[in-house]
Scaffold this active site. Structure first.
Site, PDB file in Angstrom:
ATOM      1  N   GLU A  36       0.859  -1.185   0.000  1.00  0.00           N
ATOM      2  CA  GLU A  36       0.000   0.000   0.000  1.00  0.00           C
ATOM      3  C   GLU A  36       0.906   1.249   0.000  1.00  0.00           C
ATOM      4  O   GLU A  36       1.765   1.377   0.880  1.00  0.00           O
ATOM      5  CB  GLU A  36      -0.905  -0.017   1.241  1.00  0.00           C
ATOM      6  CG  GLU A  36      -1.618   1.285   1.564  1.00  0.00           C
ATOM      7  CD  GLU A  36      -2.424   1.849   0.400  1.00  0.00           C
ATOM      8  OE1 GLU A  36      -3.258   1.123  -0.159  1.00  0.00           O
ATOM      9  OE2 GLU A  36      -2.202   3.030   0.054  1.00  0.00           O
ATOM     10  N   MET A 126      -9.981   4.073  -0.252  1.00  0.00           N
ATOM     11  CA  MET A 126     -11.187   4.882  -0.055  1.00  0.00           C
ATOM     12  C   MET A 126     -12.203   4.164   0.828  1.00  0.00           C
ATOM     13  O   MET A 126     -13.186   4.756   1.261  1.00  0.00           O
ATOM     14  CB  MET A 126     -11.857   5.190  -1.396  1.00  0.00           C
ATOM     15  CG  MET A 126     -11.214   6.292  -2.182  1.00  0.00           C
ATOM     16  SD  MET A 126     -12.355   6.818  -3.492  1.00  0.00           S
ATOM     17  CE  MET A 126     -11.313   7.915  -4.427  1.00  0.00           C
ATOM     18  N   HIS A 436     -16.103   7.455  -8.633  1.00  0.00           N
ATOM     19  CA  HIS A 436     -16.239   6.118  -9.233  1.00  0.00           C
ATOM     20  C   HIS A 436     -15.761   6.213 -10.679  1.00  0.00           C
ATOM     21  O   HIS A 436     -16.527   6.638 -11.543  1.00  0.00           O
ATOM     22  CB  HIS A 436     -17.704   5.656  -9.215  1.00  0.00           C
ATOM     23  CG  HIS A 436     -18.357   5.764  -7.862  1.00  0.00           C
ATOM     24  ND1 HIS A 436     -19.695   6.046  -7.706  1.00  0.00           N
ATOM     25  CD2 HIS A 436     -17.859   5.612  -6.616  1.00  0.00           C
ATOM     26  CE1 HIS A 436     -19.996   6.066  -6.410  1.00  0.00           C
ATOM     27  NE2 HIS A 436     -18.892   5.817  -5.728  1.00  0.00           N
ATOM     28  N   ASN A 470     -12.822  -0.232  -9.678  1.00  0.00           N
ATOM     29  CA  ASN A 470     -13.872   0.359 -10.511  1.00  0.00           C
ATOM     30  C   ASN A 470     -13.511   0.372 -11.994  1.00  0.00           C
ATOM     31  O   ASN A 470     -14.390   0.346 -12.856  1.00  0.00           O
ATOM     32  CB  ASN A 470     -14.170   1.773 -10.023  1.00  0.00           C
ATOM     33  CG  ASN A 470     -14.757   1.775  -8.621  1.00  0.00           C
ATOM     34  OD1 ASN A 470     -15.464   0.842  -8.246  1.00  0.00           O
ATOM     35  ND2 ASN A 470     -14.473   2.797  -7.840  1.00  0.00           N
ATOM     36  N   THR A 482     -19.079  -0.244  -5.462  1.00  0.00           N
ATOM     37  CA  THR A 482     -18.176  -1.045  -4.621  1.00  0.00           C
ATOM     38  C   THR A 482     -18.669  -2.480  -4.437  1.00  0.00           C
ATOM     39  O   THR A 482     -17.873  -3.423  -4.464  1.00  0.00           O
ATOM     40  CB  THR A 482     -17.935  -0.333  -3.271  1.00  0.00           C
ATOM     41  OG1 THR A 482     -17.479   0.986  -3.567  1.00  0.00           O
ATOM     42  CG2 THR A 482     -16.898  -1.040  -2.436  1.00  0.00           C
TER      43      THR A 482
HETATM   44  C1  LIG Z   1     -16.358   9.853   0.572  1.00  0.00           C
HETATM   45  C2  LIG Z   1     -16.577   8.637  -0.290  1.00  0.00           C
HETATM   46  C3  LIG Z   1     -17.857   8.097  -0.387  1.00  0.00           C
HETATM   47  C4  LIG Z   1     -18.063   6.954  -1.165  1.00  0.00           C
HETATM   48  N1  LIG Z   1     -19.283   6.378  -1.140  1.00  0.00           N
HETATM   49  C5  LIG Z   1     -19.483   5.213  -1.780  1.00  0.00           C
HETATM   50  C6  LIG Z   1     -20.718   4.530  -1.652  1.00  0.00           C
HETATM   51  O1  LIG Z   1     -21.609   4.933  -0.902  1.00  0.00           O
HETATM   52  N2  LIG Z   1     -20.888   3.381  -2.338  1.00  0.00           N
HETATM   53  C7  LIG Z   1     -19.918   2.891  -3.165  1.00  0.00           C
HETATM   54  O2  LIG Z   1     -20.160   1.862  -3.802  1.00  0.00           O
HETATM   55  N3  LIG Z   1     -18.718   3.491  -3.277  1.00  0.00           N
HETATM   56  C8  LIG Z   1     -18.476   4.641  -2.600  1.00  0.00           C
HETATM   57  N4  LIG Z   1     -17.253   5.245  -2.670  1.00  0.00           N
HETATM   58  C9  LIG Z   1     -16.230   4.659  -3.548  1.00  0.00           C
HETATM   59  C10 LIG Z   1     -15.506   3.482  -2.891  1.00  0.00           C
HETATM   60  O3  LIG Z   1     -14.806   3.921  -1.765  1.00  0.00           O
HETATM   61  C11 LIG Z   1     -14.575   2.877  -3.940  1.00  0.00           C
HETATM   62  O4  LIG Z   1     -15.382   2.335  -4.964  1.00  0.00           O
HETATM   63  C12 LIG Z   1     -13.690   1.766  -3.394  1.00  0.00           C
HETATM   64  O5  LIG Z   1     -12.939   2.180  -2.286  1.00  0.00           O
HETATM   65  C13 LIG Z   1     -12.737   1.300  -4.479  1.00  0.00           C
HETATM   66  O6  LIG Z   1     -11.933   0.277  -3.949  1.00  0.00           O
HETATM   67  P1  LIG Z   1     -10.516  -0.064  -4.576  1.00  0.00           P
HETATM   68  O7  LIG Z   1      -9.900  -1.068  -3.697  1.00  0.00           O
HETATM   69  O8  LIG Z   1     -10.683  -0.442  -5.999  1.00  0.00           O
HETATM   70  O9  LIG Z   1      -9.704   1.313  -4.569  1.00  0.00           O
HETATM   71  P2  LIG Z   1      -9.280   2.243  -3.357  1.00  0.00           P
HETATM   72  O10 LIG Z   1     -10.207   2.054  -2.219  1.00  0.00           O
HETATM   73  O11 LIG Z   1      -9.150   3.600  -3.923  1.00  0.00           O
HETATM   74  O12 LIG Z   1      -7.855   1.699  -2.910  1.00  0.00           O
HETATM   75  C14 LIG Z   1      -6.744   1.743  -3.784  1.00  0.00           C
HETATM   76  C15 LIG Z   1      -5.475   1.793  -2.952  1.00  0.00           C
HETATM   77  O13 LIG Z   1      -4.372   1.540  -3.823  1.00  0.00           O
HETATM   78  C16 LIG Z   1      -3.276   2.312  -3.380  1.00  0.00           C
HETATM   79  N5  LIG Z   1      -2.310   2.496  -4.477  1.00  0.00           N
HETATM   80  C17 LIG Z   1      -2.458   3.231  -5.591  1.00  0.00           C
HETATM   81  N6  LIG Z   1      -1.365   3.149  -6.362  1.00  0.00           N
HETATM   82  C18 LIG Z   1      -0.506   2.321  -5.728  1.00  0.00           C
HETATM   83  C19 LIG Z   1       0.794   1.841  -6.042  1.00  0.00           C
HETATM   84  N7  LIG Z   1       1.408   2.151  -7.178  1.00  0.00           N
HETATM   85  N8  LIG Z   1       1.409   1.032  -5.132  1.00  0.00           N
HETATM   86  C20 LIG Z   1       0.790   0.686  -3.965  1.00  0.00           C
HETATM   87  N9  LIG Z   1      -0.452   1.111  -3.635  1.00  0.00           N
HETATM   88  C21 LIG Z   1      -1.092   1.919  -4.522  1.00  0.00           C
HETATM   89  C22 LIG Z   1      -3.908   3.607  -2.948  1.00  0.00           C
HETATM   90  O14 LIG Z   1      -3.041   4.307  -2.076  1.00  0.00           O
HETATM   91  C23 LIG Z   1      -5.208   3.146  -2.307  1.00  0.00           C
HETATM   92  O15 LIG Z   1      -5.083   3.022  -0.914  1.00  0.00           O
HETATM   93  C24 LIG Z   1     -16.995   6.386  -1.906  1.00  0.00           C
HETATM   94  C25 LIG Z   1     -15.711   6.933  -1.802  1.00  0.00           C
HETATM   95  C26 LIG Z   1     -15.501   8.040  -0.982  1.00  0.00           C
HETATM   96  C27 LIG Z   1     -14.105   8.584  -0.850  1.00  0.00           C
END
Ligand SMILES: Cc1cc2nc3c(=O)[nH]c(=O)nc-3n(C[C@H](O)[C@H](O)[C@H](O)COP(=O)(O)OP(=O)(O)OC[C@H]3O[C@@H](n4cnc5c(N)ncnc54)[C@H](O)[C@@H]3O)c2cc1C
Length: 512
Positions: A36, A126, A436, A470, A482
């Site tokens: 991370e 997120m 998203h 996403n 999500t």
């Molecule tokens: C305020 C808010 C409200 C939301 N509300 C909703 C909701 O109600 N319903 C819903 O469905 N979704 C919602 N979302 C969106 C939801 O949070 C995301 O869809 C979800 O977190 C995506 O998950 P992910 O694991 O794909 O990416 P993320 O949660 O973005 O995690 C990706 C991680 O990868 C890490 N990373 C990036 N590049 C690198 C790299 N090169 N090396 C190592 N690590 C890296 C980042 O630091 C990050 O921590 C909301 C988001 C926010 C911020």
């Protein structure tokens, strides 16, 4: 000696965590390294910031803001709002815990950009800040080449992982009164019926607890001794040898040291913007990479309930958040959300204001007309805060998009008129504020150049390389993603677990 693991997962958000948990449950002897880029957040690993005290929450938010770490978002607001009216475009988009990709994009002809496009960097991604809404995709939002029963089973499992709570129709109290009124307005033949928003929360000792990413990981540290979550560790690139992903080049963000880790499987879940960035940096550049970028439009407005819907007139279930959803349908490719704040679990600044018990948010999301030209461009020479290829977003709206935005505004007014009235005209939120970002590493049924990965999220043409998040969603959607991406990561992780088990079996046979 170079470190060797079975699975290297890049990114600790809900997608990466689903891979880790699923593989760990299936193969508890697996060595799983999750890296991370952002820091560890003090407290329970992966806990949602809503579950924290105000002080802990503010501290956690300041930690995950990447280049803006430690900067109060209020400061960012006055900076970003220079020359802009903060009560309009960016009103709903300045969220603590996040940082912008580029709030002042240089636009080419006809482009509108995504000025509010944001990311979070910290353990849990997120998923420690998110809004916990977990609707299922409907009709054409569902990936057409995944068999219905398989997708439904995956969504069932995703609901378990996220701890999603659902409410049957008819409900009770004010929530039901609002739902019934919206159903009269919006239900019809072929349309997905109005209901209550499924949400990832639970009540514990009289306190509402939001599901953070930690909920997905469960107690993996105990059940899978070979699991390690390594924070402040950036994946610079995936190492690909002869068409096979064999590990990654990592950077310790504290010491600046770079080193390599070898892995049998590499999974990139670095969010909708940075997953294609890692692939680009790795020289994995299929023609569809970072193209077809799309997010749903977002129109929202505050309103107040009429006397007929005054909360005190109803016998309300204190555990029901009362969030009413007008789901996506092909006939009406948008999702409406009606959330009376009376019972809202969200810590919004309006709570406590005069008349707050009747305040209601009307939020409508509309599907984008997907175009190849909407894309992220990566620089070969310039880098971002993390030293990764600099991103520039190219994004424009079609005629169909303009009509969608008009319909969203009309529907926001219609939904408000049924139960109350709007305090102000509905506004289109700044591009990028949905958070998203879809399509950038999209799934496809076949490798025809219009997709990056297959239906099990394996990158076309590179063995042992998987993606998640996403960016894999190939359809035009309005539904919060999500739940869907957790379901898709679960399916993909099961494939990896099968391969790991086969490898273990083969090794055991060879040893005999
Ligand atoms: C305020 C808010 C409200 C939301 N509300 C909703 C909701 O109600 N319903 C819903 O469905 N979704 C919602 N979302 C969106 C939801 O949070 C995301 O869809 C979800 O977190 C995506 O998950 P992910 O694991 O794909 O990416 P993320 O949660 O973005 O995690 C990706 C991680 O990868 C890490 N990373 C990036 N590049 C690198 C790299 N090169 N090396 C190592 N690590 C890296 C980042 O630091 C990050 O921590 C909301 C988001 C926010 C911020």
């Amino acid at each position: 000696m170079t470190e060797q693991v079975d699975v290297l997962i890049i990114g600790s958000g809900p997608s990466g965590s689903t891979y880790a948990r699923t593989i760990g449950d299936a193969v508890p002897t697996a060595r799983i390294l999750m890296v991370e880029a952002g820091p560890v957040i003090p407290g329970i690993r992966g806990d949602h910031t809503q579950n924290m005290t105000d002080e802990e929450r503010a501290a956690a938010q300041l930690l995950t803001q990447g280049p803006d770490e430690g900067l109060e978002r209020a400061q960012a607001l006055s900076d970003i709002a220079e020359g802009l009216d903060p009560s309009l475009e960016f009103r709903h988009t300045i969220l603590p815990g996040l940082f912008f990709l580029d709030p002042r994009p240089a636009l080419e002809d006809g482009e509108v950009g995504l000025p509010a496009a944001s990311m979070a960097s910290g353990v849990g991604g997120m998923g420690i800040h998110w809004g916990i809404s977990c609707p299922r995709p409907s009709q054409s939002e569902r990936t057409p080449f995944i068999p219905t029963a398989e997708l439904d089973a995956a969504l069932d499992h995703a609901e378990q992982l996220l701890g999603v709570r659902k409410w049957d129709v008819p409900g009770t109290g004010l929530a039901e009164a609002i739902r019934a009124a919206q159903a009269e307005e919006f239900d019809g033949p072929g349309l997905t019926p109005v209901g209550f928003m499924p949400a990832a929360y639970r009540w514990e000792d009289g306190r509402l607890r939001f599901s953070g990413t930690g909920m997905i990981l469960g107690d993996i540290e105990e059940t899978v001794p070979g699991f390690e979550l390594r924070a402040q560790t950036l994946a610079k690139r995936v190492i690909v040898e002869d068409g096979v992903a064999v590990g990654a080049a990592l950077e310790d963000r504290v010491s600046g040291e770079t080193y390599e880790v070898r892995a049998h499987h590499v999974v990139v879940c670095a969010d909708g913007l940075r997953t294609p960035q890692v692939l680009f940096a790795s020289g994995v550049r299929p023609p569809a990479l970072a193209h077809y970028l799309n997010e749903h439009f977002q129109v929202s407005a505050f309103g107040a309930l009429t006397d007929d819907f005054a909360p005190e007139r109803f016998d309300n279930d204190p555990e029901h958040v009362g969030y009413v959803i007008v789901p996506f349908s092909d006939e009406r490719p948008m999702q409406g959300g009606i959330l009376p704040l009376m019972n809202s679990p969200y810590r919004l600044a309006v709570a406590g204001q005069e008349g707050a018990e009747r305040l209601t948010v009307f939020a409508w999301y509309g599907a984008k007309d997907i175009q190849y030209c909407d894309r992220i461009e990566f620089s070969e020479t310039e880098t971002d805060f993390y030293g990764m290829p600099k991103m520039t977003i190219h994004y424009s709206r079609t005629e169909k998009d303009l009509q969608t935005i008009e319909q969203l505004k009309q529907n926001a007014r219609r939904s408000a008129d049924r139960v109350g009235g709007l305090a102000a005209e509905p506004e289109l939120a700044a591009g990028g504020s949905s958070l998203h970002y879809h399509g950038t590493v999209r799934m496809g049924a076949v490798d025809d150049g219009t997709s990056v990965c297959d239906q099990h999220l394996k990158v076309w043409g590179v063995d042992n390389l998987y993606v998640g998040g996403n960016g894999v969603i190939p359809t035009a959607t309005a539904t919060n993603p999500t739940l869907t991406i957790v379901a898709l990561a679960w399916r993909a992780a099961n494939q990896i677990a099968l391969q790991l088990n086969e490898r273990v079996g083969t090794a055991a046979t060879a040893a005999r």
